[in-house]
Design a protein around this motif. Structure first.
Motif, PDB file in Angstrom:
ATOM      1  N   PRO A   1      10.539  12.188  -2.460  1.00  0.00           N
ATOM      2  CA  PRO A   1       9.575  13.160  -2.994  1.00  0.00           C
ATOM      3  C   PRO A   1       8.164  12.946  -2.443  1.00  0.00           C
ATOM      4  CG  PRO A   1       9.931  11.418  -4.585  1.00  0.00           C
ATOM      5  CD  PRO A   1      10.905  11.162  -3.453  1.00  0.00           C
ATOM      6  N   ALA A   2       7.903  11.789  -1.861  1.00  0.00           N
ATOM      7  CA  ALA A   2       6.562  11.481  -1.351  1.00  0.00           C
ATOM      8  C   ALA A   2       6.325  12.098   0.019  1.00  0.00           C
ATOM      9  CB  ALA A   2       6.353   9.965  -1.296  1.00  0.00           C
ATOM     10  N   CYS A   3       7.200  11.774   0.972  1.00  0.00           N
ATOM     11  CA  CYS A   3       7.004  12.284   2.333  1.00  0.00           C
ATOM     12  C   CYS A   3       7.750  13.593   2.571  1.00  0.00           C
ATOM     13  CB  CYS A   3       7.434  11.239   3.358  1.00  0.00           C
ATOM     14  SG  CYS A   3       9.195  10.809   3.324  1.00  0.00           S
ATOM     15  N   GLN A   4       8.672  13.956   1.659  1.00  0.00           N
ATOM     16  CA  GLN A   4       9.448  15.193   1.773  1.00  0.00           C
ATOM     17  C   GLN A   4      10.249  15.258   3.073  1.00  0.00           C
ATOM     18  OE1 GLN A   4       9.422  18.245  -0.352  1.00  0.00           O
ATOM     19  NE2 GLN A   4       8.577  16.894  -1.916  1.00  0.00           N
ATOM     20  N   ASP A   5      10.396  14.133   3.733  1.00  0.00           N
ATOM     21  CA  ASP A   5      11.029  14.148   5.055  1.00  0.00           C
ATOM     22  C   ASP A   5      12.330  13.351   5.091  1.00  0.00           C
ATOM     23  OD1 ASP A   5      10.970  14.876   7.862  1.00  0.00           O
ATOM     24  OD2 ASP A   5      10.658  12.745   8.232  1.00  0.00           O
ATOM     25  N   ALA A   6      12.343  12.177   4.486  1.00  0.00           N
ATOM     26  CA  ALA A   6      13.523  11.317   4.556  1.00  0.00           C
ATOM     27  C   ALA A   6      14.702  11.938   3.811  1.00  0.00           C
ATOM     28  CB  ALA A   6      13.204   9.940   3.968  1.00  0.00           C
ATOM     29  N   ARG A   7      15.869  11.883   4.425  1.00  0.00           N
ATOM     30  CA  ARG A   7      17.113  12.335   3.805  1.00  0.00           C
ATOM     31  C   ARG A   7      18.114  11.184   3.873  1.00  0.00           C
ATOM     32  NH1 ARG A   7      14.109  15.661   2.450  1.00  0.00           N
ATOM     33  NH2 ARG A   7      14.282  17.946   2.506  1.00  0.00           N
ATOM     34  N   PHE A   8      18.918  11.042   2.844  1.00  0.00           N
ATOM     35  CA  PHE A   8      19.895   9.954   2.828  1.00  0.00           C
ATOM     36  C   PHE A   8      21.034  10.287   1.876  1.00  0.00           C
ATOM     37  CE2 PHE A   8      15.752   8.947   0.943  1.00  0.00           C
ATOM     38  CZ  PHE A   8      16.026   9.128  -0.411  1.00  0.00           C
TER      39      PHE A   8
END
Length: 220
Positions: free
Chosen positions: A100-107
């Protein structure tokens, strides 16, 4: 009073069926007011249910009422799990999560859960390294956290970090060859905890059938 309450809970659970496996003995009820879905804790992942392990009480939600992440979809060419580097879904779901912070990482859910147990108090987003916002989001989404030091610190103290756990940690090891004995398959095959990989058991010592692909230790 505690014994009476425990007996009452067990008695009530025996009358309820799990909406996932349809067997009796479901002791967990969705926390959403008006929802009467009940399920077994081990069945929760198959039913895409979420259990929150924080606060004064443990809260569980069925697939319909579980908390949802509000993240924007990403271009399909970037849909890769930042932890295992395998493909993830092109949208946020129970199995695919994000930071939710960088809105970029997916896992993958199982990847971030494994990281959480290994990272312990150092758990943070593996992409932007945010900790506070990321940790609260993961707790809300049902990721269990460990309060111990990172496992890699223990590995450095104990020896090379590439050493695989190689002993049976069952309360009573039944193997004639002892806890260190392991075979490639069959009764004395050694299975490691699918979440932390820090404990192991022979199939026979934990009554695991040949078709059982995963096992979790009592700590996890």
């Amino acid at each position: 009073f505690l014994i009476k309450d425990t007996r009452r809970v067990i008695s009530e659970a025996a009358k309820k069926s799990c909406f996932i496996c349809c067997k009796m003995g479901a002791s967990i009820t969705c926390c959403k007011t008006g929802c009467d879905r009940t399920f077994h804790l081990p069945c929760a992942p198959d039913g895409e249910c979420v259990t929150q392990y924080f606060g004064a009480y443990r809260q569980s939600f069925c697939w319909e009422h579980r908390p949802q992440q509000a993240l924007q979809p990403r271009p399909s060419q970037h849909n890769t799990c930042i932890i295992c580097l395998d493909t993830v879904e092109d949208k946020i779901s129970y199995k695919t999560m994000g930071c939710p912070a960088c809105q970029d990482a997916r896992f993958h859910r199982h990847c971030i859960q494994r990281l959480a147990l290994h990272a312990g108090i150092a758990f943070r987003c593996p992409c932007c390294l945010n900790q506070d916002l990321f940790m609260m989001e993961m707790l809300t989404m049902g990721i269990r956290l460990s309060k111990r030091a990172p496992s890699w610190h223990c590995d450095q103290e104990a020896g090379p970090s590439d050493q695989r756990h190689s002993r049976c940690d069952a309360t009573m090891c039944l193997c004639p060859g002892g806890r260190e004995h392991a075979e490639a398959d069959g009764t004395w095959q050694l299975r490691l905890c699918s979440s932390c990989a820090a404990e192991g058991t022979h199939r026979c010592c934990s009554s695991l059938g040949n078709s059982t692909c995963s096992w979790e230790c009592n700590t996890c």
